[in-house]
Design an enzyme around this catalytic site. Structure first.
Site, short mmCIF file in Angstrom:
data_model
loop_
_atom_site.label_atom_id
_atom_site.label_comp_id
_atom_site.label_asym_id
_atom_site.label_seq_id
_atom_site.Cartn_x
_atom_site.Cartn_y
_atom_site.Cartn_z
N ASN A 9 5.37 37.59 12.54
CA ASN A 9 5.59 38.87 11.87
C ASN A 9 7.09 38.96 11.59
OD1 ASN A 9 5.78 41.48 11.02
ND2 ASN A 9 5.26 42.43 12.98
N LYS A 11 8.58 41.12 9.89
CA LYS A 11 9.05 42.51 9.70
C LYS A 11 9.93 42.56 8.44
CE LYS A 11 8.43 43.09 14.57
NZ LYS A 11 8.74 43.77 15.80
N HIS A 94 0.39 48.27 12.89
CA HIS A 94 1.50 47.87 13.77
C HIS A 94 2.18 49.13 14.32
CE1 HIS A 94 5.28 46.22 15.16
NE2 HIS A 94 4.66 45.05 15.23
N GLU A 96 5.16 49.87 14.75
CA GLU A 96 6.32 50.36 13.98
C GLU A 96 5.86 51.19 12.79
OE1 GLU A 96 8.28 46.58 13.54
OE2 GLU A 96 8.73 46.59 15.69
N GLU A 167 -0.52 44.78 21.60
CA GLU A 167 0.93 44.82 21.58
C GLU A 167 1.44 46.07 22.30
OE1 GLU A 167 2.71 42.20 18.29
OE2 GLU A 167 2.55 44.24 17.53
N GLY A 173 10.11 43.60 20.95
CA GLY A 173 11.54 43.51 20.65
C GLY A 173 12.45 43.84 21.82
N SER A 213 7.60 40.28 22.61
CA SER A 213 8.57 39.36 23.24
C SER A 213 7.95 38.01 23.62
CB SER A 213 9.23 40.03 24.46
OG SER A 213 9.93 41.19 24.05
P1 PGA Z 1 8.63 40.74 19.07
O1 PGA Z 1 7.71 41.57 18.02
O2 PGA Z 1 8.01 39.37 19.23
O3 PGA Z 1 9.98 40.67 18.42
O4 PGA Z 1 8.64 41.50 20.34
C1 PGA Z 1 6.31 41.44 18.04
C2 PGA Z 1 5.69 42.36 17.02
O5 PGA Z 1 6.21 43.46 16.78
O6 PGA Z 1 4.66 42.03 16.41
#
Ligand code: PGA
Length: 252
Positions: A9, A11, A94, A96, A167, A173, A213
């Site tokens: 992803n 983003k 997601h 976000e 998630e 993140g 992460s």
């Molecule tokens: P990350 O993000 O691996 O940077 O923690 C995962 C995601 O948001 O899908």
């Protein structure tokens, strides 16, 4: 036989030029493995990536979609538009998008219906609790509620091609991944919820990823847990070399 699936992803990262460079580098180092690899990029880079990965088994996905086929929805992209570009996957719900863009479970439900009914694009449905909910130990209730609302009224025949990404918001993140045990417990719980809604046979076919992460050095222990069929990877997917290392470690 269902295949494990590792999805990147990106983003809101990478220009078209950077996406081209990434694809070139990744294709040069990636050796085909017995799992599915997907790269979810911003909309503008999708067409370039689909073309760049033609003739390989690397698939391309979008990060969001609108539920209407067309209409007065300034700034949005529809399922037919994604179909025309030739994407194979689409992330839905997601955290976000839930947090910054007000996406509700109702919207997510319409997104899923639109993807299932109007295309063969596979949705990657994200669910997850936030830190307060984890501290209050209500994570299972939160996940069950999300799944039940997101999948409301969706016909059983579509569900076997669904991918679900667990998630936990507190792990995204932050560098603080959930432990392999926490991941296993939740992935098994998610499968139970799907079994209650659609029966064991369908539930067994659903692929459940973990995201939050995930790095080259923790993917192996995550993939080793029961009921975990893959990962959704943000930060560690942004460098072709790191993402390739992560995929190699996933199948070690
Ligand atoms: P990350 O993000 O691996 O940077 O923690 C995962 C995601 O948001 O899908």
């Amino acid at each position: 036989m269902k295949k494990n699936i590792i999805a990147a992803n990106w983003k809101m990262h990478k220009s078209i030029k950077e996406a081209v460079e990434y694809a070139k580098e990744f294709k040069a180092i990636y050796e085909e493995k017995d799992l599915e690899v997907v790269i979810c990029s911003p909309y503008l880079q999708l067409d370039t990536l689909v073309k760049a990965f033609e003739g390989t088994n690397i698939k391309v996905g979008a990060q969001s979609v609108h539920f209407a086929k067309e209409g007065a929805y300034t700034g949005e992209i529809s399922v037919p538009m994604l179909k025309e570009v030739g994407v194979s996957y689409c992330i839905v719900g997601h955290s976000e998008r839930r947090k910054y863009f007000g996406l509700t479970d109702y919207d997510i439900n319409l997104n899923l219906k639109s993807l299932f009914e109007d295309s063969s694009i596979t949705p990657i449905l994200c669910v997850g609790e936030n830190l307060l909910e984890r501290e209050d130990e209500i994570q299972e209730k939160i996940i069950a509620n999300q799944l039940e609302s997101d999948l409301d009224g969706i016909d059983e025949k579509y569900i076997e091609r669904l991918v679900i990404a667990y998630e936990p918001v507190w792990a995204i993140g932050t560098g603080r991944s959930a432990t392999p045990e926490e991941i296993e417990i939740m992935c098994q719980y998610i499968r139970e919820v799907i079994a209650n809604l659609y029966g064991d046979e369908v539930s067994d076919k659903v692929r459940i990823q973990y995201g939050g992460s995930v790095k080259p050095d923790n993917i192996y222990s995550i993939m080793g847990m029961n009921g975990v069929d893959g990962a959704l990877v943000g930060g560690a997917s942004l460098e072709a070399k790191t993402f390739n290392e992560l995929i190699s470690n996933a199948v070690k």
